[in-house]
Design a protein around this motif. Structure first.
Motif: not given
Lengths: 47, 218, 210, 241
Positions: D106-110, D112-123, D125-126, D186-189
């Protein structure tokens, strides 16, 4: 109150969802534990 | 071992055995998808490899819950477990019979459904090859799931829930081979991965499935 | 060496030991009939001897692949004929003599009928005829006479006697008198497991947590 | 005395009885402190305030994987040494792991939303976490479907073993399938980039907090399972007698 900028909804939603999930899990865990304890005590008294 | 294979094949082809159901299901699926996404070649062709592979996956699932359940009900499984055959061998043979009755017809019929879904001609051989290499793993993993759920009254849904995640690597590489075949790219890498998964599954899963069966027999 | 010898055996059902300390031996040509009230664990004991479940304690000594097991379910496929069913088990167990087995249980006339079209008693007879084609010396039988009429019981007793005359042995759980004078009877009631006594190793969750 | 004495249910109950209040307290303090401290960290110059999600996402994701590993170890202990508490601990851990996976998802999707412009991205890791979630669900479903506890423990143990192999296999298959187009900001950390102290210490604290939270919940849930089993065992014995 700290300023979350334009991502305020995003951040608050992430915290909201996570905290809700954790609280739900903790609540379920504690409730199930209390139920199991009560059931066992009940059995010890009557059994 | 041959006797067991022949018996399972004979049972599958006799009345009520359900031979060919998988292919029929596959046909219906291939016929339904265009109704859902539209008849355009431009929309169908890119999703065809994925649809065909997902269809094969689901068709494979159909008859899985009967793989051990029937033998469990009528006591055959007890007798097979006391037979000189190792239970691992029994599992492997029954998975092989499942593949011959479900997987093999799918492999042979797949080009037909590829045509229905506008899969480019150059991808056909790759579709057949990927299914031929991948479906044995599907049957064997299915046998594992069937062994886990054999004693349960309503095991069918649980079986799907347990088995489908195990199908993910096979699906990824299988569909990738077909997709690359359709686009005329090199297919060697995913094909090797797929073959590796299938061989690993065929070598190791019989032990896990036999262990699960032993637990369910006692 | 005896065909089968059982030492200090304990078996469990549902995670609780049912019988314990069971000891007996079975020589060639012998039959042992197990008796005891329902739920005592006769079936469980037989399944342990057949190798279908591990005993909780004790030893079961016999050569490998010597047991033929027959229980409530006959292992018949309704879509196959009687002789096809028998032929399959003969092939799996590496035995033979289907015709002899069919004749022994008076099934020759029904050989080509699908198992689905057989009555309960006929299926039972076919299930028992299967024992003859396994070519195994020890027959482990769980209530073999269920749904058999008197004539069939007699025929089955004859088959058993013939098996023992050929150096076989049988371990049978039954409530009725089979008419086998040579059979010994073992009453399992004295071996009932006492829940209070702690075993060295719990047989399952229900013992580990009680 | 070997560590296996804690595998005895009664011993386990006695030991955890004294330990539990301390553990619950420590978990509550660390969790609250880590998350609140994380919430109060300054914004990142690239990601703005979304960087605060790190303090939930990373500990949850870490625990999601670690809990599966713990279940694998517990299952192995059950299969090899037949310690009943171990099997129950694996059962108790699964729902916690599922919730942790859900939080990570959930936190990953949320996030990513502003970065990817969508609630779910088939990244990748996710997607891997989604697959892990499916494995958790299957494991929990199998535990609840099998009535006999001994069979259930054995079957879920086998499933856990096979599932571990396939979860790992799926992870690499997914990498092959979608080669991580979103490895960026998003994943730099996580990707070993040097992280400023401002973020590092609250993150460590949150990780510790989540770990202690897991331990506390695990102990409580295992105790619940032990009590349930004891009740079932007593009832079974009465029925038999």
């Amino acid at each position: 109150m700290i300023d979350l900028g334009r991502y305020a909804t995003t951040v608050l939603m992430a915290y909201g969802v996570s905290i809700a999930l954790i609280v739900g899990l903790v609540w379920q865990t504690v409730a199930a534990n209390a139920r199991a304890r009560r059931a066992l005590e009940e059995h010890d008294r009557h059994g | 071992m041959i006797a067991l294979l022949l018996r399972d094949l004979r049972l599958a082809t006799r009345a009520g055995g359900g031979f060919g159901l998988g292919v029929a299901f596959f046909l219906i699926l291939s016929a339904l998808v265009p109704f859902g996404v539209g008849p355009d070649r431009a929309t169908l062709a890119p999703v065809a490899p994925g649809i065909l592979w997902v269809g094969a996956l689901l068709a494979c699932l159909l008859s899985l819950d009967r793989l051990f359940a029937l033998d469990h009900e009528d006591g055959s499984l007890d007798l097979l477990a006391t037979a000189p055959l190792p239970l691992e061998g029994t599992v492997a043979i029954k998975a092989l019979a499942h593949w011959i009755t479900t997987g093999l017809p799918l492999v042979l019929a797949a080009p037909l459904f590829g045509v229905l879904l506008q899969l480019p001609g150059q991808a056909m051989p790759w579709l057949v090859v990927s299914l031929a290499v991948g479906t044995p793993a599907l049957s064997m993993l299915g046998a594992f799931g069937a062994a886990l759920t054999v004693g349960l009254r309503r095991g069918g849904l649980l079986l799907s829930l347990l088995v489908l995640p195990l199908y993910i690597p096979t699906l990824i590489f299988g569909a990738e081979i077909t997709r690359r075949g359709a686009e005329g790219q090199a297919t060697a890498t995913p094909l090797l991965f797929l073959a590796g998964i299938t061989l690993g599954v065929l070598a190791l899963i019989p032990w896990a499935a036999a262990a699960a069966l032993r637990v369910n027999l006692r | 060496m005896s065909l089968l010898s059982v030492h200090d055996l304990a078996v469990a059902r549902g995670g609780l030991r049912t019988v314990e300390g069971v000891t007996f031996a079975l020589e060639a040509g012998q039959a042992l009939i197990l008796r005891g009230p329902n739920g005592l664990g006769k079936t469980t004991l037989l399944r342990a001897v057949a190798g279908l479940q591990a005993p909780v304690a004790g030893r079961i000594e016999m050569r490998e692949d010597t047991v033929a097991y027959a229980a409530h379910a006959d292992g018949l496929k309704p879509a196959l004929t009687a002789s096809e069913n028998l032929a399959f088990w003969a092939q799996v167990f590496g035995g033979g003599g289907i015709d002899r087995a069919l004749a022994a249980m008076d099934l020759t006339a029904l050989a080509h009928r699908p198992a689905a079209a057989l009555s309960a008693g006929q299926k039972r007879r076919l299930g028992l005829a299967r024992l003859m084609v396994t070519a195994r010396p020890i027959w482990v039988l769980d209530e073999p006479t269920v749904s058999l009429d008197t004539a069939s019981v007699g025929r089955f007793a004859q088959m058993l006697a013939g098996h023992m005359a050929q150096g076989g042995a049988a371990l049978i759980a039954t409530h009725i008198d089979l008419g086998l004078p040579q059979a010994r009877v073992l009453d399992l009631t004295p071996y009932r497991a006492r829940p209070g006594t702690r075993a060295t190793r719990p047989s399952g969750f229900n013992e580990a947590f009680a | 005395m070997s560590i296996w004495k804690y595998a005895n249910p009664a011993q386990f109950m006695r030991t955890t009885d004294g330990l539990l209040p301390w553990l619950v307290g420590a978990a509550a303090i660390c969790c609250t402190a880590g998350v609140v401290w994380g919430f109060l960290t300054p914004d990142d110059f690239r990601q703005g305030s979304t960087v605060k999600i790190v303090f939930l996402h990373v500990p949850a994701a870490m625990m999601a994987i670690n809990i599966w590993v713990m279940m694998l170890i517990a299952s192995l202990i059950w299969i090899i040494r037949r310690h009943h508490v171990s099997a129950l601990a694996a059962k108790a851990a699964a729902p916690i792991g599922a919730v942790m996976t859900l939080i990570a998802l959930a936190t990953g999707a949320i996030w990513g939303q502003p970065m990817w412009g969508t609630w779910w991205e088939w990244d990748p890791r996710l997607t891997s976490f989604l697959i892990l979630f499916l494995f958790y669900v299957g494991y929990i479903a199998l535990w609840s479907a099998v009535e006999d506890p001994d069979s259930a423990a054995d079957l879920t143990g086998v499933l856990c073993l096979v599932g571990s192999v396939f979860a790992l296999l799926s992870r690499y298959a997914v990498l092959f399938w979608n080669q991580g187009l979103h490895q960026g900001a998003s994943l730099s950390v996580q990707s070993g980039e040097r992280m400023s102290h401002v973020y590092r210490y609250p993150l460590y604290l949150a990780m510790l907090g989540f770990f202690l939270l897991f331990l506390a919940l695990l102990l409580i849930r295992t105790r619940t399972e032990i009590r349930r089993r004891r009740l079932a065992a007593l009832q079974a014995r009465e029925m038999r007698a």
